[in-house]
Design a protein around this motif. Structure first.
Motif, PDB file in Angstrom:
ATOM      1  N   TYR A 178       0.846  -1.196   0.000  1.00 46.89           N
ATOM      2  CA  TYR A 178       0.000   0.000   0.000  1.00 46.89           C
ATOM      3  C   TYR A 178       0.882   1.248   0.000  1.00 46.89           C
ATOM      4  CZ  TYR A 178      -3.425  -3.526   1.415  1.00 46.89           C
ATOM      5  OH  TYR A 178      -4.213  -4.648   1.478  1.00 46.89           O
ATOM      6  N   TYR A 217      -0.381   7.386   0.880  1.00 45.47           N
ATOM      7  CA  TYR A 217      -0.432   7.965   2.221  1.00 45.47           C
ATOM      8  C   TYR A 217      -1.621   8.917   2.359  1.00 45.47           C
ATOM      9  CZ  TYR A 217       4.330   6.297   1.785  1.00 45.47           C
ATOM     10  OH  TYR A 217       5.423   5.503   1.535  1.00 45.47           O
ATOM     11  N   ASP A 264      -8.951   4.622   6.186  1.00 44.26           N
ATOM     12  CA  ASP A 264      -8.513   3.290   6.592  1.00 44.26           C
ATOM     13  C   ASP A 264      -8.941   2.211   5.612  1.00 44.26           C
ATOM     14  OD1 ASP A 264      -7.352   4.368   8.818  1.00 44.26           O
ATOM     15  OD2 ASP A 264      -8.968   3.809  10.198  1.00 44.26           O
ATOM     16  N   TYR A 287      -6.567   0.803   3.017  1.00 39.93           N
ATOM     17  CA  TYR A 287      -5.478  -0.086   3.414  1.00 39.93           C
ATOM     18  C   TYR A 287      -5.997  -1.490   3.740  1.00 39.93           C
ATOM     19  CZ  TYR A 287      -3.278   4.441   3.577  1.00 39.93           C
ATOM     20  OH  TYR A 287      -2.827   5.693   3.229  1.00 39.93           O
ATOM     21  N   LYS A 288      -7.260  -1.713   3.402  1.00 40.38           N
ATOM     22  CA  LYS A 288      -7.866  -3.028   3.584  1.00 40.38           C
ATOM     23  C   LYS A 288      -8.268  -3.645   2.243  1.00 40.38           C
ATOM     24  CE  LYS A 288      -9.634  -1.623   8.102  1.00 40.38           C
ATOM     25  NZ  LYS A 288     -10.845  -1.340   8.927  1.00 40.38           N
ATOM     26  N   HIS A 297       0.463  -0.087  -5.827  1.00 34.32           N
ATOM     27  CA  HIS A 297      -0.883   0.340  -6.223  1.00 34.32           C
ATOM     28  C   HIS A 297      -0.993   0.644  -7.714  1.00 34.32           C
ATOM     29  CE1 HIS A 297       0.496   4.638  -5.824  1.00 34.32           C
ATOM     30  NE2 HIS A 297      -0.467   4.867  -6.689  1.00 34.32           N
TER      31      HIS A 297
END
Length: 302
Positions: free
Chosen positions: A106, A109, A113, A116-117, A154
């Motif tokens: 990942y 920045y 949240d 990031y899942k 990504h």
């Protein structure tokens, strides 16, 4: 921005590509990998929605990638995918992932949240990774495998999740670009692995035709400066007007001299993958598959 006309264009362009058959070659593609905003959580306000309309969640670029992935699988039934990413640069040697299964890296920045899942499953292939290294070394290009040490960034997992769904249909092997960021160097890198196209391997090289955070109007087809539009048009013209591979490659190298190039790319890393695809698709014609502003996708070697 006429989304309907763009959709008609990319569907027609993909359908016009000849299918792969034994003894033939799968085209190599420079494809617009987009940004994490393509997978921005629904229901949350995207602070960049006004600036990046083409590449927003469920926007025209998202819709293109969904069609693109399905079309590639249906038309070519590849044995594996070798993908170069603008988000992975190495200096002493080209590095090639040799993973049992591909974790996700990942490499962004400041996102919610949920970003990031994100999950996307794919396996690697030692045989394909070794073949990339073998061909690179045979062309005097230093290369080495990187066993189970890095995940898909990504620039790969974001578009691939849209293109293929929850998991990749075939093994995925990610390859780095050279930190020299030299167009000619990357044409040679592409040429080194051209043989993989007639071995049933799909070669994808991901970047963007526009990538800047210093001028967000550059991302907007209605507000972008004239120089940026002229730069992107020069890319299309180089592909569509050239009659030989040599002419096409020279014209594609020359677009970096235009005033709009540096406006569109303060740093070259997101444009350099185009030259890998151009090198890998040296044999055959080239065509612009998708003409979305900032998100050109080009087939080489059809």
């Amino acid at each position: 921005m006429n989304t309907a006309s763009h959709e008609a264009q990319w569907k027609a362009s993909l359908e016009a590509l000849p299918p792969y058959s034994p003894g033939g070659k799968i085209p190599a593609f420079f494809f617009a990998h987009g940004s994490p905003l393509l997978l921005y959580p629904k229901g949350l306000r995207n602070p960049m929605a006004d600036a990046i309309k083409v590449g927003a969640r469920d926007g025209p670029h998202y819709q293109f990638l969904k069609y693109f992935g399905k079309s590639l699988v249906r038309k070519y039934s590849p044995k594996a995918i070798v993908v170069f990413s603008a988000h992975w640069e190495t200096s002493k040697a080209i590095e090639v992932m040799d993973n049992d299964s591909n974790e996700l890296y990942y490499d962004y920045y400041g996102f919610p949240d949920e970003m990031y899942k994100i999950k996307f499953e794919s396996k690697g292939s030692s045989d394909v990774a070794q073949r990339v290294v073998e061909l690179m070394n045979a062309s005097q290009i230093p290369a080495k495998t990187l066993p189970n040490a890095r995940g898909l960034d990504h620039g790969v997992f974001v578009p691939f999740k849209i293109m293929f769904g929850e998991s990749a249909p075939v093994p995925v092997v990610e390859v780095s670009i050279d930190s020299s960021l030299s167009p000619q160097r990357h044409i040679k890198i592409g040429q080194a692995i051209e043989k993989m196209r007639d071995e049933g391997i799909l070669v994808l090289s991901g970047g963007l035709s526009i990538h800047t955070f210093s001028d967000f109007t550059a991302w907007d087809p209605e507000k972008a400066r004239a120089e940026i539009k002229a730069f992107e048009k020069a890319i299309v013209d180089a592909v569509e007007e050239s009659t030989t591979t040599t002419e096409r490659n020279e014209r594609l190298k020359m677009v970096t001299k235009l005033p709009g190039f540096r406006m569109a790319h303060p740093r070259e890393e997101h444009f350099i993958p185009l030259y890998v695809a151009a090198g890998a698709g040296s044999e055959g014609i080239a065509s612009v598959i998708c003409k979305l502003h900032g998100a050109l996708t080009i087939a080489f070697g059809a």
